[in-house]
Scaffold this active site. Structure first.
Site, short mmCIF file in Angstrom:
data_model
loop_
_atom_site.label_atom_id
_atom_site.label_comp_id
_atom_site.label_asym_id
_atom_site.label_seq_id
_atom_site.Cartn_x
_atom_site.Cartn_y
_atom_site.Cartn_z
N ARG A 379 0.83 -1.21 0.00
CA ARG A 379 0.00 0.00 0.00
C ARG A 379 0.86 1.26 0.00
O ARG A 379 0.62 2.21 -0.75
CB ARG A 379 -0.92 -0.05 1.23
CG ARG A 379 -1.94 1.07 1.41
CD ARG A 379 -1.40 2.32 2.11
NE ARG A 379 -0.63 2.07 3.30
CZ ARG A 379 -1.11 2.04 4.54
NH1 ARG A 379 -2.38 2.21 4.74
NH2 ARG A 379 -0.28 1.85 5.57
N TYR A 440 -14.71 -7.25 3.95
CA TYR A 440 -13.58 -6.32 3.97
C TYR A 440 -13.31 -5.94 2.52
O TYR A 440 -12.96 -6.80 1.70
CB TYR A 440 -12.39 -7.04 4.60
CG TYR A 440 -11.20 -6.19 4.97
CD1 TYR A 440 -10.95 -5.84 6.29
CD2 TYR A 440 -10.28 -5.77 4.01
CE1 TYR A 440 -9.84 -5.11 6.65
CE2 TYR A 440 -9.17 -5.02 4.36
CZ TYR A 440 -8.95 -4.70 5.68
OH TYR A 440 -7.84 -3.97 6.03
#
Length: 521
Positions: A379, A440
């Site tokens: 990320r 999620y």
């Protein structure tokens, strides 16, 4: 190892070399229109942090740091918007001091000083908050802000092998906790994705969910008693396996996010270390049938350790598997008996719903497990390339899932089209219960450098509205912090909100503990 001040984990473990090249190529194929420019994080010396507004009394000065790197590292959590702001050198709210108490009395003394001088005190945990839970985001209301880092309170103080429990200080990081339990043949068996960089106190304060998908996975279920320091006194509950003596005191502090007190230690329920394990992955051609199979397993009483359903996008992006519907990653473990029979029954339930079982040689679950702990590092690497890459999560009952799933995807894709022109939205189940899943979601889109925070905030607002409107919770295991407050205020019942505010006034009358979290500042 050196902790990164601006992003996730250790600087030595950042994505680089072949891993970075492969990640960049994979995302470029999915998002061909993105800007490939790589942005370097600024040096701390170049941040021009404001001068500390408060000076601790001489008796506490040895516990406090004003070092720029300390203050910068404790100013934000580890959400995407935190990382992006750090990369841009945007540190508008910085603690004046970072205090590291060595004893419980130090905590008492620090809170007394903060109360007298109207200094906000923010319990930090491991700093892995992704909801603005550790950020001193307030102006003019306090003389200053002090971050309380309990990292020096990191010991297992006592082990009760007969009852399988241990008294543990709140500042201990996950790996150090397990290292101290290992000689006793015991484990807490609580492994959130942030395990390496989060603390017991943080898990308790945020009602953290562990890696295991069923049964005792929330820290709530593992808590036997707690000790909490408040500005008006110390709360310590009695060690009991269960009690019907009124509302549970521990439930007041679990999930309190540092707004009611500072958790200094707790007795936790432990387990023997597992000896038997079995696992497999199942492919489904249709997503709806995969969801039905997962529900059947969740309601079967088999209680797998891992029961993660990855939709086609999640399976391809993070497990390298190409499927029409979904991949279900299954695993069982036990300290007492072989578990192959439990896995075999779960696989039969999957076959009943059209699933195809893959053996270990083809197991995409192995690839997914390997990528799981690398996801925050990846990320950060993508954030440096202006990619909008973030997650949000929820929980709902099974009867509402189809509607919620469709509404959330529509809201996310609609917001992405408005702010970036479009992107990819994935979904996996992190936990499953007999009455519902915890979906999620992951978001990947080409962003614009300089506008990434605003872009993500618009997407976040859209999906949060969809969650609340369609029967979901604003958070299943990421806590409330400051970022979820608007939707948390709508989710909780009004009588409970009034009771919580009254508790805050009682235990923290000067309102110095983590202002703005759970309640108005």
């Amino acid at each position: 190892m050196t902790r990164s001040w601006w992003g996730w984990g250790n600087t030595q473990d950042a994505v680089a070399g072949q891993e970075l090249a492969e990640l960049t190529a994979r995302v470029s194929a999915l998002l061909p229109d993105r800007d490939p420019t790589v942005h370097e994080p600024p040096e701390v010396a170049a941040l021009d942090l404001p001068t500390p507004r408060v000076t601790p009394p001489a008796a506490l000065a040895h516990l406090c740091s004003v070092e720029p790197e300390d203050r910068a590292a404790h100013s934000h959590g580890k959400a995407y918007r935190d990382v992006v702001r750090n990369l841009a050198g945007d540190l508008r709210h910085v603690p004046d001091l970072v205090a590291r108490p060595r004893t419980e009395q130090d905590v008492v003394d620090l809170l007394d000083w903060c109360t007298r001088e109207s200094v906000a005190a923010i319990p930090y945990g491991g700093g892995s908050s992704v909801v603005g839970g550790v950020e001193p985001r307030f102006d003019g209301e306090y003389a200053g802000a002090v971050t309380l880092d309990l990292g020096r309170l990191d010991q297992v103080l006592e082990v009760d092998r007969v009852s399988r429990a241990a008294r543990i200080q709140a500042g201990v990081l996950g790996p150090h906790l397990e290292q101290q339990l290992r000689p006793h043949g015991l484990t807490l068996r609580h492994y959130p994705q942030s395990f390496e960089f989060s603390t017991l106190g943080g898990w308790l304060a945020t009602r953290a969910g562990g890696h295991f998908a069923t049964l005792h996975t929330h820290i709530d279920d593992l808590t036997e008693s707690m000790r909490v320091i408040t500005p008006t006194g110390v709360s310590e509950s009695r060690r009991l396996p269960g009690s019907g003596a009124g509302p549970s005191p521990d439930r007041l502090w679990l999930g309190s996010e540092g707004a009611l007190g500072v958790i200094t230690e707790a007795w936790l329920r432990l387990q023997d270390r597992p000896q038997w394990r079995s696992r497999a992955s199942v492919h489904f051609g249709e997503y709806g049938r995969a969801v039905a199979a997962t529900r059947a397993i969740a309601q079967s009483g088999l209680y797998p350790a891992n029961c993660r359903l990855l939709d086609a996008g999640e399976a391809f992006l993070n497990a390298g598997a190409s499927v029409g519907g979904a991949v279900l990653v299954l695993a069982f473990e036990s300290a007492d008996h072989p578990v192959r029979a439990w896995l075999d029954r779960a696989l039969q339930l999957c076959r009943d719903h059209g699933g195809t079982v893959h053996d270990d040689a083809e197991d995409p679950g192995t690839a997914w497990r390997a990528s799981f702990l690398r996801m925050p590092y990846q990320r950060d690497a993508l954030a440096r390339q202006s990619v909008l890459v973030e997650t949000f999560e929820t929980a709902c009952t099974w009867d509402r899932f189809e509607q919620l799933h469709a509404a959330v995807l529509a809201a996310a894709h609609g917001a992405l089209r408005r702010v970036t022109g479009g992107g990819l939205v994935t979904c996996r189940f992190t936990h499953v219960y007999p009455d519902g899943p915890a979906p999620y979601f992951g978001v990947y889109a080409p962003g614009r450098w300089g506008s990434l925070v605003a872009q993500w905030d618009e997407v976040k607002a859209a999906v949060s509205e969809a969650l609340i409107a369609n029967g979901g919770t604003i958070t299943h295991h990421h806590a409330v912090g400051r970022d979820h407050r608007p939707w948390y205020d709508r989710q909780r019942p009004e009588p409970f909100a009034a009771a919580l505010a009254a508790v805050k006034s009682t235990v923290d009358p000067a309102r110095i503990l983590n202002p703005g979290v759970l309640l108005p500042g």
